[in-house]
Design a protein around this motif. Structure first.
Motif, PDB file in Angstrom:
ATOM      1  N   LEU A  10     -68.509  -2.026 -19.104  1.00 28.32           N
ATOM      2  CA  LEU A  10     -69.668  -2.711 -19.675  1.00 28.32           C
ATOM      3  C   LEU A  10     -70.790  -2.773 -18.647  1.00 28.32           C
ATOM      4  N   VAL A  11     -71.974  -2.381 -19.068  1.00 29.95           N
ATOM      5  CA  VAL A  11     -73.130  -2.396 -18.176  1.00 29.95           C
ATOM      6  C   VAL A  11     -74.358  -2.804 -18.977  1.00 29.95           C
ATOM      7  N   GLN A  12     -75.296  -3.427 -18.329  1.00 31.20           N
ATOM      8  CA  GLN A  12     -76.531  -3.820 -19.010  1.00 31.20           C
ATOM      9  C   GLN A  12     -77.470  -2.625 -19.133  1.00 31.20           C
ATOM     10  N   ALA A  13     -78.324  -2.688 -20.114  1.00 28.44           N
ATOM     11  CA  ALA A  13     -79.315  -1.641 -20.297  1.00 28.44           C
ATOM     12  C   ALA A  13     -80.129  -1.466 -19.008  1.00 28.44           C
ATOM     13  N   GLY A  14     -80.347  -0.229 -18.637  1.00 27.19           N
ATOM     14  CA  GLY A  14     -81.036   0.083 -17.404  1.00 27.19           C
ATOM     15  C   GLY A  14     -80.117   0.263 -16.222  1.00 27.19           C
ATOM     16  N   GLY A  15     -78.862  -0.064 -16.406  1.00 23.35           N
ATOM     17  CA  GLY A  15     -77.889   0.030 -15.334  1.00 23.35           C
ATOM     18  C   GLY A  15     -77.288   1.418 -15.186  1.00 23.35           C
ATOM     19  N   SER A  16     -76.314   1.504 -14.289  1.00 25.52           N
ATOM     20  CA  SER A  16     -75.694   2.790 -13.960  1.00 25.52           C
ATOM     21  C   SER A  16     -74.172   2.677 -13.969  1.00 25.52           C
ATOM     22  N   LEU A  17     -73.550   3.804 -14.208  1.00 28.70           N
ATOM     23  CA  LEU A  17     -72.097   3.944 -14.102  1.00 28.70           C
ATOM     24  C   LEU A  17     -71.786   5.340 -13.607  1.00 28.70           C
ATOM     25  N   ARG A  18     -70.677   5.476 -12.908  1.00 30.11           N
ATOM     26  CA  ARG A  18     -70.207   6.795 -12.527  1.00 30.11           C
ATOM     27  C   ARG A  18     -68.826   7.007 -13.129  1.00 30.11           C
ATOM     28  N   LEU A  19     -68.720   8.012 -13.962  1.00 29.76           N
ATOM     29  CA  LEU A  19     -67.443   8.379 -14.537  1.00 29.76           C
ATOM     30  C   LEU A  19     -66.770   9.440 -13.669  1.00 29.76           C
ATOM     31  N   SER A  20     -65.452   9.388 -13.665  1.00 27.46           N
ATOM     32  CA  SER A  20     -64.671  10.375 -12.942  1.00 27.46           C
ATOM     33  C   SER A  20     -63.670  11.017 -13.891  1.00 27.46           C
ATOM     34  N   CYS A  21     -63.357  12.251 -13.628  1.00 23.21           N
ATOM     35  CA  CYS A  21     -62.345  12.966 -14.410  1.00 23.21           C
ATOM     36  C   CYS A  21     -61.454  13.704 -13.422  1.00 23.21           C
ATOM     37  N   ALA A  22     -60.212  13.268 -13.338  1.00 24.92           N
ATOM     38  CA  ALA A  22     -59.253  13.884 -12.436  1.00 24.92           C
ATOM     39  C   ALA A  22     -58.433  14.917 -13.192  1.00 24.92           C
ATOM     40  N   ALA A  23     -58.282  16.077 -12.578  1.00 25.46           N
ATOM     41  CA  ALA A  23     -57.548  17.172 -13.199  1.00 25.46           C
ATOM     42  C   ALA A  23     -56.274  17.456 -12.426  1.00 25.46           C
ATOM     43  N   SER A  24     -55.256  17.852 -13.143  1.00 26.78           N
ATOM     44  CA  SER A  24     -54.006  18.225 -12.505  1.00 26.78           C
ATOM     45  C   SER A  24     -53.362  19.334 -13.323  1.00 26.78           C
ATOM     46  N   GLY A  25     -52.488  20.063 -12.676  1.00 28.70           N
ATOM     47  CA  GLY A  25     -51.724  21.057 -13.402  1.00 28.70           C
ATOM     48  C   GLY A  25     -52.182  22.482 -13.249  1.00 28.70           C
ATOM     49  N   ARG A  26     -53.318  22.721 -12.590  1.00 30.97           N
ATOM     50  CA  ARG A  26     -53.752  24.099 -12.374  1.00 30.97           C
ATOM     51  C   ARG A  26     -54.776  24.123 -11.259  1.00 30.97           C
ATOM     52  N   THR A  27     -55.281  25.277 -10.957  1.00 29.29           N
ATOM     53  CA  THR A  27     -56.254  25.417  -9.880  1.00 29.29           C
ATOM     54  C   THR A  27     -57.628  24.992 -10.386  1.00 29.29           C
ATOM     55  N   PHE A  28     -57.905  23.746 -10.198  1.00 24.24           N
ATOM     56  CA  PHE A  28     -59.117  23.127 -10.720  1.00 24.24           C
ATOM     57  C   PHE A  28     -60.373  23.843 -10.264  1.00 24.24           C
ATOM     58  N   SER A  29     -60.403  24.241  -9.016  1.00 27.82           N
ATOM     59  CA  SER A  29     -61.634  24.769  -8.439  1.00 27.82           C
ATOM     60  C   SER A  29     -62.078  26.093  -9.032  1.00 27.82           C
ATOM     61  N   ARG A  30     -61.254  26.749  -9.815  1.00 26.30           N
ATOM     62  CA  ARG A  30     -61.612  28.053 -10.360  1.00 26.30           C
ATOM     63  C   ARG A  30     -62.374  27.973 -11.679  1.00 26.30           C
ATOM     64  N   TYR A  31     -62.483  26.796 -12.271  1.00 25.72           N
ATOM     65  CA  TYR A  31     -62.913  26.732 -13.646  1.00 25.72           C
ATOM     66  C   TYR A  31     -64.074  25.765 -13.880  1.00 25.72           C
ATOM     67  N   ALA A  32     -64.856  26.100 -14.887  1.00 25.58           N
ATOM     68  CA  ALA A  32     -65.961  25.257 -15.281  1.00 25.58           C
ATOM     69  C   ALA A  32     -65.460  23.997 -15.991  1.00 25.58           C
ATOM     70  N   MET A  33     -66.272  22.951 -15.895  1.00 28.65           N
ATOM     71  CA  MET A  33     -65.923  21.666 -16.483  1.00 28.65           C
ATOM     72  C   MET A  33     -67.103  21.128 -17.284  1.00 28.65           C
ATOM     73  N   GLY A  34     -66.809  20.192 -18.175  1.00 29.93           N
ATOM     74  CA  GLY A  34     -67.875  19.595 -18.967  1.00 29.93           C
ATOM     75  C   GLY A  34     -67.574  18.158 -19.330  1.00 29.93           C
ATOM     76  N   TRP A  35     -68.637  17.446 -19.654  1.00 31.34           N
ATOM     77  CA  TRP A  35     -68.520  16.080 -20.179  1.00 31.34           C
ATOM     78  C   TRP A  35     -69.046  16.059 -21.604  1.00 31.34           C
ATOM     79  N   PHE A  36     -68.370  15.273 -22.422  1.00 31.59           N
ATOM     80  CA  PHE A  36     -68.748  15.111 -23.814  1.00 31.59           C
ATOM     81  C   PHE A  36     -68.711  13.632 -24.167  1.00 31.59           C
ATOM     82  N   ARG A  37     -69.284  13.291 -25.300  1.00 31.21           N
ATOM     83  CA  ARG A  37     -69.189  11.921 -25.768  1.00 31.21           C
ATOM     84  C   ARG A  37     -69.109  11.920 -27.281  1.00 31.21           C
ATOM     85  N   GLN A  38     -68.526  10.848 -27.789  1.00 28.53           N
ATOM     86  CA  GLN A  38     -68.326  10.770 -29.237  1.00 28.53           C
ATOM     87  C   GLN A  38     -68.373   9.329 -29.692  1.00 28.53           C
ATOM     88  N   ALA A  39     -69.213   9.079 -30.661  1.00 30.69           N
ATOM     89  CA  ALA A  39     -69.290   7.775 -31.291  1.00 30.69           C
ATOM     90  C   ALA A  39     -68.379   7.750 -32.512  1.00 30.69           C
TER      91      ALA A  39
END
Length: 123
Positions: A10-39
């Motif tokens: 929860l954050v107030q309007a005008g505020g900031s957040l940093r999301l993180s996504c941890a990957a496991s199970g393969r060579t993460f550094s070789r591949y492209a990544m993306g962020w999505f959102r859904q209401a």
């Protein structure tokens, strides 16, 4: 491949957040990544993408100038720094991984999806 997003809250309007996504199970550094959102009741929306090295990024219009995607391949983690948040940003954010290294322009081409994290922006 497992992806786990965290950092929502929860954050107030005008505020900031940093999301993180941890990957496991393969060579993460070789591949492209993306962020999505859904209401609730709406289609999933592309937010931002990054190539394997972090040298190239791409943003949805709604994210340009406010959000920054980055990655730390040593930590197998991709980040989404979100600034100037507004109530319209109140949705579940999730990350996805491609199986190719190059930047993906948009929402197609991802192979692996993680659980989301809820961001709530109060007015």
């Amino acid at each position: 491949v497992q992806l786990q997003a965290c950092g929502g809250g929860l954050v107030q309007a005008g505020g900031s957040l940093r999301l993180s996504c941890a990957a496991s199970g393969r060579t993460f550094s070789r591949y492209a990544m993306g962020w999505f959102r859904q209401a609730p009741g709406k289609e999933r929306e592309f937010v931002a993408s990054i190539n394997w090295s972090g040298g190239s990024t791409y943003y949805a219009d709604s994210a340009k100038g406010r959000f920054t995607i980055s990655r730390d391949n040593a930590k197998n983690t991709v980040y989404l720094q979100m600034n100037s948040l507004n109530p319209e940003d109140t949705v579940v954010y999730s990350c996805a991984a491609s199986d190719l290294p190059h930047l993906i322009y948009g929402s197609t081409g991802y192979k692996y999806w993680g659980q989301g994290t809820l961001v709530t922006v109060s007015s």
